[in-house]
Write an enzyme that holds these catalytic residues in place. Structure first.
Site, PDB file in Angstrom:
ATOM      1  N   PHE A   1       5.449   2.176   6.134  1.00  0.00           N
ATOM      2  CA  PHE A   1       5.142   0.756   5.900  1.00  0.00           C
ATOM      3  C   PHE A   1       3.865   0.416   6.647  1.00  0.00           C
ATOM      4  O   PHE A   1       3.805   0.512   7.874  1.00  0.00           O
ATOM      5  CB  PHE A   1       6.278  -0.180   6.363  1.00  0.00           C
ATOM      6  CG  PHE A   1       5.932  -1.620   6.080  1.00  0.00           C
ATOM      7  CD1 PHE A   1       6.187  -2.165   4.826  1.00  0.00           C
ATOM      8  CD2 PHE A   1       5.292  -2.406   7.029  1.00  0.00           C
ATOM      9  CE1 PHE A   1       5.824  -3.484   4.532  1.00  0.00           C
ATOM     10  CE2 PHE A   1       4.926  -3.724   6.740  1.00  0.00           C
ATOM     11  CZ  PHE A   1       5.202  -4.250   5.497  1.00  0.00           C
TER      12      PHE A   1
ATOM     13  N   ASP B   1      -0.960   3.789  13.354  1.00  0.00           N
ATOM     14  CA  ASP B   1      -0.607   2.390  13.097  1.00  0.00           C
ATOM     15  C   ASP B   1       0.464   1.997  14.102  1.00  0.00           C
ATOM     16  O   ASP B   1       1.638   2.333  13.959  1.00  0.00           O
ATOM     17  CB  ASP B   1      -0.099   2.233  11.655  1.00  0.00           C
ATOM     18  CG  ASP B   1       0.323   0.800  11.335  1.00  0.00           C
ATOM     19  OD1 ASP B   1       0.426  -0.017  12.282  1.00  0.00           O
ATOM     20  OD2 ASP B   1       0.553   0.486  10.153  1.00  0.00           O
TER      21      ASP B   1
ATOM     22  N   LYS C   1       0.453  -7.847  15.335  1.00  0.00           N
ATOM     23  CA  LYS C   1       1.701  -8.412  15.860  1.00  0.00           C
ATOM     24  C   LYS C   1       1.605  -8.879  17.329  1.00  0.00           C
ATOM     25  O   LYS C   1       1.027  -9.918  17.587  1.00  0.00           O
ATOM     26  CB  LYS C   1       2.851  -7.438  15.617  1.00  0.00           C
ATOM     27  CG  LYS C   1       3.116  -7.287  14.099  1.00  0.00           C
ATOM     28  CD  LYS C   1       4.434  -6.667  13.749  1.00  0.00           C
ATOM     29  CE  LYS C   1       4.707  -6.812  12.255  1.00  0.00           C
ATOM     30  NZ  LYS C   1       4.771  -5.576  11.509  1.00  0.00           N
TER      31      LYS C   1
END
Ligand SMILES: *Cc1c(COP(=O)(O)O)cnc(C)c1O
Length: 426
Positions: free
Chosen positions: A146, A233, A274
């Protein structure tokens, strides 16, 4: 309707249903306030947050220092665009590059934008530094990844819901199984024109899937041996979530970057988002050294809001809080305690198969089929009992509270979770 009018939960849900696109399926709880590890719904009921907005709110809701940095900057200067310099961006770039140990930062807003940025830099680097023929560069990605929701990123997803009917898809990606170094080695040997490998050090959305301890090290070595970029990531795993500053730090507990540390698998590009803002504001970015980052020249990539003064102020404070409050260490300690307590429960449970994770990024796997409603029903019962979590992939429940939690609060949460699960035992 006055903007400040207080809505009941029922009315707020009805409004979203009627006027909002149905691109999410939220748990039916309407939150109107947050502080630290807690959130309150529109009727004033208090909950432990066990999702942290997918690990964006690592520093806790409405952290006073982050809110203060944001409001002070918002009163002074919010946006200049990068047509001009502003007096905050350079400070943020210096701060973030020293904090994570890279030469340069390219700031963006959302996670998906930062992933897109890394893909673009990787391709450009491949053409200009590696001599890969134009249009031929490939990036190796992993099954069940993802990385966000843009058309390019969903092109290399294997989640049908994320992909279907959004084509035509962007070419240039090769998918291999996660946690399978041999498959990666084979792909690197057989595929021509590989430019980089894009990986989540722990697959968060896939259900907190943690690879073997030596897998990330092998990925890095294979990247080095084959002269391709190792791109991490860490949008969900980074910034103390897994008990170290980054998941690629391995078992290192220091609060900074320490290249001498044997367990540190330093990526060629590090993607963050985030918790980079503590959930206060959308801030993301890509870190890399000059050799890679300097392929981007003026006019070749950008974002109107990327690197704006509010983002810069918020991100610096958010990172400072992570260090000052020892959040990596706390996540590590509480994570161990959480899995220990859950394992005690699981030893005599039929409804929970296992708990897995690292630091405070954990998940339990429910003993039922992926299309059953059991995990959803458990989350509904947890909500009734004052704890908010969300199923992922049907039968998996992710548990990721803010990292500012105390041991006493964690034990209280374990009590809520285990007593709720008991009701579902057969
Ligand atoms: C959340 C997430 C993204 C996308 O971030 P957005 O801010 O939602 O675009 C990308 N990669 C990973 C690993 C994530 O968890």
């Amino acid at each position: 309707m006055a903007i400040l009018e207080k809505l009941s939960s029922k009315d707020a849900i009805a409004l979203e249903d009627k006027y909002g696109a149905h691109n999410y399926h939220p748990l039916p709880v309407v939150l109107s306030r947050g502080e630290g590890v807690f959130m309150w719904d529109a009727e004033g009921k208090k909950y432990y947050d066990f999702l942290s907005a997918y690990s964006a709110v690592n520093q806790g809701h409405c952290h006073p220092r982050i809110v203060n940095a944001m409001t002070e900057q918002a009163k002074t200067l919010t946006l200049t665009s990068r047509a001009f310099y502003n007096d905050m961006l350079g400070k943020f770039e210096k701060y973030a590059t020293e904090y994570f140990g890279f030469d340069k930062l390219l700031p963006m807003n959302t996670g998906a934008e930062a992933v897109e940025t890394a893909i673009k830099i990787c391709r450009k680097w491949a053409y200009e530094k590696k001599g890969i023929p134009e249009e031929k560069a490939k990036i190796i990605v992993f099954e069940n990844n993802f990385h966000g929701r843009t058309t390019t990123i969903i092109s290399f997803s294997n989640d049908e819901g994320a992909r279907k009917n959004f084509g035509p898809y962007t070419p240039g990606f090769v998918k291999v199984p996660y946690n399978d170094a041999d498959a990666l080695q084979k792909a690197l040997e057989t595929e021509e024109n590989v430019a980089g490998v894009l990986i989540e050090p722990i697959q968060g959305e896939a259900g907190v899937f943690r690879p073997d301890a030596d897998f990330i090290g092998k990925v890095k070595s294979l990247c080095n041996e084959n002269g391709v970029l190792f791109i991490a990531d860490e949008i969900q795993t980074g910034i103390a979530r897994t008990g170290s500053l980054l998941a690629v730090c391995g078992d290192c507990t220091c609060q900074g970057h320490c290249e001498k540390q044997a367990t540190y698998q330093r990526p060629d590009m590090l993607i963050l988002g985030k918790a980079l803002s503590g959930g206060a504001y959308p801030v993301s970015g890509v870190l890399a050294d000059d050799e890679v980052m300097n392929v981007i020249k003026p006019g070749q990539h950008g974002s109107t809001f990327g690197g704006n003064p509010v983002a810069a102020a918020v991100a610096m404070e958010a990172l400072e809080v992570v260090r000052d409050e020892n959040l990596a260490q706390n996540a590590r300690n509480l994570g161990e305690l959480f899995r220990e307590k859950m394992n005690e429960y699981i030893a005599q449970s039929t409804i929970v198969k296992l708990v897995r994770g690292k630091g405070l990024l954990n998940a339990i796997v429910i003993n039922d089929t992926e299309d059953s409603s059991t995990a959803w029903d458990i989350c509904m019962a947890l909500k009734e009992n004052g704890l908010l979590a969300k199923p992922t992939h049907g039968n998996i429940i992710r548990f990721a509270p803010p990292l500012v939690m105390t041991e006493e609060q964690l034990l209280d949460c374990v009590q809520i979770i285990t007593s709720t699960l008991k009701k579902f035992e057969k």
